[in-house]
Enzyme design. Structure first.
Site, short mmCIF file in Angstrom:
data_model
loop_
_atom_site.label_atom_id
_atom_site.label_comp_id
_atom_site.label_asym_id
_atom_site.label_seq_id
_atom_site.Cartn_x
_atom_site.Cartn_y
_atom_site.Cartn_z
N PHE A 123 -12.67 1.91 6.24
CA PHE A 123 -11.84 0.71 6.32
C PHE A 123 -11.12 0.70 7.66
O PHE A 123 -10.21 1.50 7.89
CB PHE A 123 -10.84 0.77 5.15
CG PHE A 123 -9.96 -0.43 4.97
CD1 PHE A 123 -10.45 -1.60 4.41
CD2 PHE A 123 -8.61 -0.37 5.29
CE1 PHE A 123 -9.62 -2.69 4.19
CE2 PHE A 123 -7.77 -1.46 5.08
CZ PHE A 123 -8.28 -2.61 4.53
N GLU A 127 -4.57 0.72 14.01
CA GLU A 127 -4.88 0.88 15.44
C GLU A 127 -3.84 1.78 16.10
O GLU A 127 -2.79 2.06 15.51
CB GLU A 127 -4.88 -0.50 16.12
CG GLU A 127 -5.95 -1.44 15.56
CD GLU A 127 -6.05 -2.73 16.36
OE1 GLU A 127 -5.26 -2.91 17.32
OE2 GLU A 127 -6.93 -3.55 16.04
N PRO A 128 -4.11 2.24 17.33
CA PRO A 128 -3.14 3.09 18.03
C PRO A 128 -1.74 2.48 18.12
O PRO A 128 -0.74 3.19 18.06
CB PRO A 128 -3.76 3.28 19.41
CG PRO A 128 -5.24 3.15 19.18
CD PRO A 128 -5.37 2.11 18.11
N GLY A 131 0.18 -0.14 13.02
CA GLY A 131 0.03 0.54 11.74
C GLY A 131 0.61 -0.34 10.64
O GLY A 131 -0.07 -1.20 10.10
N SER A 132 1.89 -0.16 10.35
CA SER A 132 2.54 -0.97 9.32
C SER A 132 2.56 -2.45 9.68
O SER A 132 2.48 -3.31 8.81
CB SER A 132 3.98 -0.48 9.11
OG SER A 132 3.99 0.86 8.64
N ASP A 240 -3.61 -3.88 -2.35
CA ASP A 240 -3.02 -3.87 -3.69
C ASP A 240 -3.86 -3.02 -4.64
O ASP A 240 -3.32 -2.25 -5.45
CB ASP A 240 -2.92 -5.30 -4.24
CG ASP A 240 -1.71 -6.06 -3.70
OD1 ASP A 240 -0.82 -5.42 -3.12
OD2 ASP A 240 -1.68 -7.29 -3.86
N ARG A 243 -3.75 0.78 -3.58
CA ARG A 243 -2.49 1.48 -3.89
C ARG A 243 -2.48 2.00 -5.33
O ARG A 243 -1.75 2.95 -5.63
CB ARG A 243 -1.31 0.57 -3.60
CG ARG A 243 -1.06 0.45 -2.10
CD ARG A 243 -0.15 -0.69 -1.70
NE ARG A 243 -0.05 -0.74 -0.24
CZ ARG A 243 0.41 -1.77 0.45
NH1 ARG A 243 0.82 -2.87 -0.18
NH2 ARG A 243 0.46 -1.73 1.77
N ARG A 268 4.68 35.92 -12.56
CA ARG A 268 5.67 36.56 -11.70
C ARG A 268 6.87 37.05 -12.51
O ARG A 268 7.44 36.29 -13.30
CB ARG A 268 6.14 35.57 -10.63
CG ARG A 268 7.25 36.09 -9.72
CD ARG A 268 6.76 37.17 -8.80
NE ARG A 268 7.78 37.51 -7.80
CZ ARG A 268 7.65 38.47 -6.90
NH1 ARG A 268 6.53 39.20 -6.89
NH2 ARG A 268 8.60 38.70 -6.02
N GLU A 364 -2.07 3.89 3.45
CA GLU A 364 -2.09 2.71 2.57
C GLU A 364 -0.73 2.02 2.53
O GLU A 364 -0.35 1.41 1.53
CB GLU A 364 -2.52 3.08 1.15
CG GLU A 364 -3.75 3.93 1.02
CD GLU A 364 -4.95 3.36 1.74
OE1 GLU A 364 -5.17 2.14 1.62
OE2 GLU A 364 -5.65 4.12 2.43
#
Length: 380
Positions: A123, A127-128, A131-132, A240, A243, A268, A364
């Site tokens: 997908f 990109e560099p 993002g968001s 959607d 997620r 333990r 995501e």
């Protein structure tokens, strides 16, 4: 909603759990160390129908619902987080948008290939410098006769190094901002398309995560997914669904952390008795188990909303992803704490599980983005 699983869902859960325990879990430490893509296991999962869980049978898929997809991703991720996200991407980020928005020709051409692992999906959104903020993407696609000329770079793309089919987003009209984004199906061997930097990740290390570079790539006009300008809608609708998957992955990772913590706390000993007898440890275990179950119910409810055919389930899927991610990181942290100094070594699986958990708060859509989505839905 009835929280009882159907007979088909129970059978799927049992089948995937047995496969995950016997096949995926034993190699998870090795592929984490080597970052080797687990092709052998991916092909085995294709034979079980796990690469096309929600894809209709007529296109080579298993034809299950979205709760079933969450169940499968949870069990796979419990054994191996890398494999969990590989399968999730193929199902939700690539198979789903082609199934939902593709032409009949596109469905018949690509969905069977994705389901049988002849070609894996990736997908191409991030990109560099984007993002968001999806609208900040710089990739462009210009129509020239019967082809689009695609230019741009995508980064942090899961499956990218091993995929054969890519769902890629680019501007076809930048003046329209997000309404000018379109979606394309791009094949691996097309001239001008190359792979860039392979990421050396902290967790989920076996996911072939790398850059996609497009330099005057000529894409046939029929490779447009949906209509021009529908890219943002396709992206948001696809996320959607995805997620739900990531919420399920969070549950699986957290469950593995709890399992390790319980096992260690019973073995333990301190002050002459197993540490599971101490109230502080018991308190952490109780909190962890409760948080996991709460996240699982959020994931199932989001899947239920999608199964009902709700046109908008952004609120439910964002809640499942946001809470699941923060829960998994918290549960893994507590599990490390229960292990004490040994939790900080590679002698125990919890160190790997802790590293794998952190990505859930980032991909995501970051946890901060999920809170924005939730707040907007509440104030709509």
């Amino acid at each position: 909603m009835n929280f009882d699983l159907t007979n088909d869902q129970k059978m799927l859960q049992d089948q995937v759990k047995k496969f995950a325990d016997s096949v995926l879990a034993p190699v998870a430490p090795d592929i984490d160390k080597s970052a080797e893509f687990p092709w052998d296991n991916i092909k085995k999962m294709a034979k079980l129908g796990l690469l096309g869980i929600i894809i209709p049978e007529e296109y080579g898929g298993a034809g299950f619902d979205y709760i079933s997809l969450a169940i499968a991703i949870e069990e796979i991720s419990r054994a191996c987080a890398s494999t969990g996200v590989i399968v999730a991407v193929n199902n939700s980020l690539v198979g789903y948008p082609i199934m939902q928005f593709g032409s009949e020709e596109q469905k018949k051409k690509y969905l069977p290939l994705l389901c049988n692992a002849e070609k894996l999906g990736a997908f191409g959104l991030t990109e560099p410098n984007a993002g968001s903020d999806v609208a900040a993407m710089e990739s462009t696609a210009r129509l020239d006769g019967d082809t689009y000329i695609l230019n741009g770079t995508k980064r942090f793309i899961t499956n990218a190094g091993e995929a054969g089919v890519y769902v890629v987003f680019a501007y076809t009209n930048k003046e329209l901002k997000h309404k000018g984004i379109s979606t394309f199906i791009v094949e691996r061997d097309i001239p001008g398309f190359s792979l860039g930097k392979h990421e050396d990740l902290m967790g989920i290390r076996a996911t072939a995560n790398c850059e996609l570079i497009f330099e005057d790539v000529r894409i046939p006009k029929e490779s447009l997914l949906g209509e021009e300008g529908e890219g943002f809608k396709i992206c948001m609708n696809t996320l959607d669904v995805s997620r739900i998957d990531i919420g399920a992955q969070a549950v699986g990772i957290a469950q593995s952390a709890l399992d390790e913590a319980v096992r260690y706390s019973k073995e333990r000993k301190a002050f002459g008795q197993p540490i599971c007898n101490f109230q502080m440890v018991q308190s952490m275990l109780a909190e962890m188990a409760t948080e996991i179950q709460a996240a699982r119910m959020l994931v199932y409810f989001a899947g239920h909303c999608k199964n009902k055919g709700m046109t908008r389930f952004s609120l439910e899927s964002a809640m499942a992803k946001y809470y699941g991610a923060s829960m998994a990181v918290d549960v893994a942290r507590k599990a490390v704490q229960i292990h004490g100094g040994y939790g900080y070594t590679k002698d125990y699986p919890i160190e790997r599980i802790y590293r794998d958990a952190k990505i859930l708060e980032l991909y995501e859509g970051t946890s901060e983005i999920q809170k924005i989505v939730i707040a907007r839905e509440l104030t709509r």
